[in-house]
Design a protein around this motif. Structure first.
Motif, short mmCIF file in Angstrom:
data_model
loop_
_atom_site.label_atom_id
_atom_site.label_comp_id
_atom_site.label_asym_id
_atom_site.label_seq_id
_atom_site.Cartn_x
_atom_site.Cartn_y
_atom_site.Cartn_z
N MET A 84 -1.17 -19.70 -10.39
CA MET A 84 -0.17 -20.24 -11.32
C MET A 84 -0.10 -19.38 -12.57
O MET A 84 0.96 -19.12 -13.12
N ARG A 85 -1.29 -18.90 -13.00
CA ARG A 85 -1.34 -18.09 -14.20
C ARG A 85 -0.59 -16.78 -14.00
O ARG A 85 0.06 -16.27 -14.91
N ASP A 86 -0.61 -16.21 -12.79
CA ASP A 86 0.04 -14.94 -12.51
C ASP A 86 1.54 -15.02 -12.71
O ASP A 86 2.19 -14.05 -13.10
N THR A 87 2.11 -16.21 -12.42
CA THR A 87 3.56 -16.35 -12.59
C THR A 87 3.95 -16.45 -14.05
O THR A 87 5.13 -16.33 -14.39
N CYS A 88 2.99 -16.68 -14.94
CA CYS A 88 3.26 -16.75 -16.37
C CYS A 88 3.07 -15.40 -17.05
O CYS A 88 3.71 -15.11 -18.05
N MET A 89 2.18 -14.57 -16.51
CA MET A 89 1.85 -13.29 -17.13
C MET A 89 3.06 -12.36 -17.12
O MET A 89 3.76 -12.24 -16.11
N LEU A 90 3.28 -11.69 -18.23
CA LEU A 90 4.44 -10.82 -18.36
C LEU A 90 4.29 -9.53 -17.56
O LEU A 90 5.27 -9.04 -16.98
N GLY A 91 3.09 -8.97 -17.52
CA GLY A 91 2.86 -7.68 -16.88
C GLY A 91 3.36 -7.58 -15.45
O GLY A 91 4.14 -6.67 -15.11
N PRO A 92 2.95 -8.49 -14.55
CA PRO A 92 3.43 -8.42 -13.16
C PRO A 92 4.95 -8.54 -13.03
O PRO A 92 5.56 -7.87 -12.19
N THR A 105 8.57 -0.89 -24.04
CA THR A 105 7.51 -0.15 -24.72
C THR A 105 7.54 -0.43 -26.21
O THR A 105 6.49 -0.45 -26.88
N LEU A 106 8.72 -0.68 -26.76
CA LEU A 106 8.86 -1.04 -28.17
C LEU A 106 8.68 -2.54 -28.40
O LEU A 106 8.09 -2.98 -29.39
N LEU A 107 9.21 -3.35 -27.47
CA LEU A 107 9.22 -4.81 -27.66
C LEU A 107 7.82 -5.41 -27.57
O LEU A 107 7.46 -6.27 -28.40
N LEU A 108 7.03 -5.00 -26.60
CA LEU A 108 5.73 -5.65 -26.39
C LEU A 108 4.78 -5.49 -27.58
O LEU A 108 4.20 -6.49 -28.03
N PRO A 109 4.59 -4.28 -28.12
CA PRO A 109 3.73 -4.18 -29.31
C PRO A 109 4.27 -4.97 -30.50
O PRO A 109 3.49 -5.50 -31.30
N PHE A 110 5.60 -5.06 -30.61
CA PHE A 110 6.20 -5.81 -31.72
C PHE A 110 5.84 -7.30 -31.61
O PHE A 110 5.39 -7.91 -32.59
N ILE A 111 6.03 -7.88 -30.41
CA ILE A 111 5.71 -9.29 -30.22
C ILE A 111 4.20 -9.51 -30.31
O ILE A 111 3.74 -10.50 -30.89
N SER A 112 3.43 -8.57 -29.77
CA SER A 112 1.97 -8.67 -29.83
C SER A 112 1.48 -8.78 -31.27
O SER A 112 0.60 -9.59 -31.58
N ALA A 113 2.06 -7.97 -32.15
CA ALA A 113 1.67 -8.02 -33.56
C ALA A 113 2.13 -9.31 -34.22
O ALA A 113 1.44 -9.85 -35.09
N LYS A 114 3.27 -9.83 -33.79
CA LYS A 114 3.81 -11.04 -34.40
C LYS A 114 2.94 -12.26 -34.07
O LYS A 114 2.69 -13.11 -34.95
N ILE A 115 2.52 -12.39 -32.82
CA ILE A 115 1.78 -13.59 -32.42
C ILE A 115 0.28 -13.33 -32.30
O ILE A 115 -0.47 -14.23 -31.89
N LYS A 163 -1.60 -11.36 -30.31
CA LYS A 163 -2.05 -11.53 -28.93
C LYS A 163 -1.92 -10.17 -28.24
O LYS A 163 -0.89 -9.50 -28.38
N PRO A 164 -2.96 -9.71 -27.52
CA PRO A 164 -2.88 -8.41 -26.87
C PRO A 164 -1.67 -8.32 -25.92
O PRO A 164 -1.30 -9.30 -25.27
N ALA A 165 -1.08 -7.14 -25.86
CA ALA A 165 0.11 -6.95 -25.02
C ALA A 165 -0.18 -7.26 -23.56
O ALA A 165 0.69 -7.79 -22.85
N ASP A 166 -1.38 -6.96 -23.08
CA ASP A 166 -1.73 -7.21 -21.68
C ASP A 166 -1.85 -8.69 -21.36
O ASP A 166 -1.86 -9.07 -20.18
#
Length: 331
Positions: A1-9, A38-48, A50-53
């Motif tokens: 269930m967690r895999d369907t939530c993760m952004l990476g896959p 590549t630009l969006l993930l680090p931006f959101i990661s810094a905002k919340i 939370k590591p990008a992975d």
């Protein structure tokens, strides 16, 4: 269930399986979408914080997307067109996720509700015939490198090819040295793997024929000074370097796409119809080619203005024409 939530896959499936295999979109489209995330993930990661992975799909919240779009405009200095391009990639990803996971339809609707900004159309830049010939005269054709650079510039002008089409060109794509009334031809693979053929001028045929001597059919036509296939950056750098040595072009931004516009405008000025130009350039829709008709109308309007300015004036000034009021009342 967690895999369907993760952004990476989800991103891997979107960029590799969906874009390339299912949609068969161009490699440049895949790179553009990749650059967006590549630009969006680090931006959101810094905002919340939370590591990008470890980001989840729904961490790409509408508020974060809006903040990201403002960031690339205000902090990175990108144009409205670039901002809209990034938004298109994010919306496409949201639509992909929702089509595979209906539970995220509401999230997708919120992302897709973000509107694009209206952008003023960019003016079409092109060169006159004298400027184009001056650009072609820059490479030193007494040297092998100069002859190769001249052949590439002339090929771009002759065919109106996109950079990707020129860099992918192989020896087997050329039909030169044909006898009789058969014109030399080149087969180009454009956007969406759409194939088209363009005739080659005799001087283009001669330049390319000299360039590909002793090469196999699978070899690239255009090689850099390092004897490797030209890259997109390499072609841009060549055009910019040559344009900098032409006095009338030095202060302007001249790119390979400007040469493509130049080719289309010169064809139109020579009396070639728009539909033929559309096929020549590999446009899917005639509406895309219509921008060149607008340029030609501007040229005609300037010519009309010059003719009007040179017209002879009436012998008597307007105020002395006693019959003007009678003429107006009679209409």
């Amino acid at each position: 269930m967690r895999d369907t939530c993760m952004l990476g896959p989800w991103l891997r499936r979107f960029l590799v399986d969906y874009i390339v295999t299912e949609r068969r979109l161009a490699r440049n489209t895949q790179k553009s979408y990749r650059d967006t995330f590549t630009l969006l993930l680090p931006f959101i990661s810094a905002k919340i914080r939370k590591p990008a992975d470890r980001l989840d799909v729904e961490d790409i919240a509408p508020t974060h997307v809006l903040q990201f779009l403002a960031h690339i405009e205000e902090n990175r200095g990108c144009s409205v067109q670039t901002r809209n391009q990034r938004l298109t990639a994010i919306r496409s990803f949201a639509r992909f996720v929702a089509s595979r996971d209906p539970a995220r339809l509401a999230w997708c609707a919120q992302i897709r509700a973000i509107t694009t900004k209206k952008a003023a159309p960019q003016p079409i830049t092109w060169m006159t015939r004298n400027e184009m010939e001056a650009l072609l005269a820059v490479p030193d054709r007494r040297t092998p490198r100069g002859r190769a650079e001249y052949a590439l510039l002339l090929f771009l002008y002759n065919t109106g090819a996109r950079v990707s089409e020129a860099t992918r060109l192989q020896v087997s794509d050329l039909q030169i040295g044909r006898h009789g009334d058969n014109h030399a031809l080149v087969t180009l693979c454009g956007k969406g793997d759409k194939i088209r053929q363009c005739p080659l001028w005799p001087r283009t045929e001669n330049a390319l024929g000299e360039l590909i001597q002793r090469r196999a059919n699978g070899d690239p036509v255009f090689l850099s000074r390092h004897r490797k296939r030209y890259t997109r950056f390499g072609v841009y750098r060549l055009v910019e370097r040559c344009a900098a040595r032409v006095p009338t072009l030095a202060a302007r931004s001249i790119t390979p796409h400007v040469i493509r516009h130049t080719s289309a405008c010169h064809l139109l000025q020579a009396g070639v119809d728009l539909n033929t130009i559309r096929a020549w350039l590999g446009h899917v829709s005639l509406e895309t080619t219509n921008i060149y008709a607008e340029i030609d109308l501007e040229i005609k309007a300037k010519a009309m203005a010059l003719c009007d300015a040179a017209a002879s004036r009436p012998d008597r000034p307007w105020k002395e024409d006693k019959g003007v009021m009678a003429f107006l009342n009679a209409i």
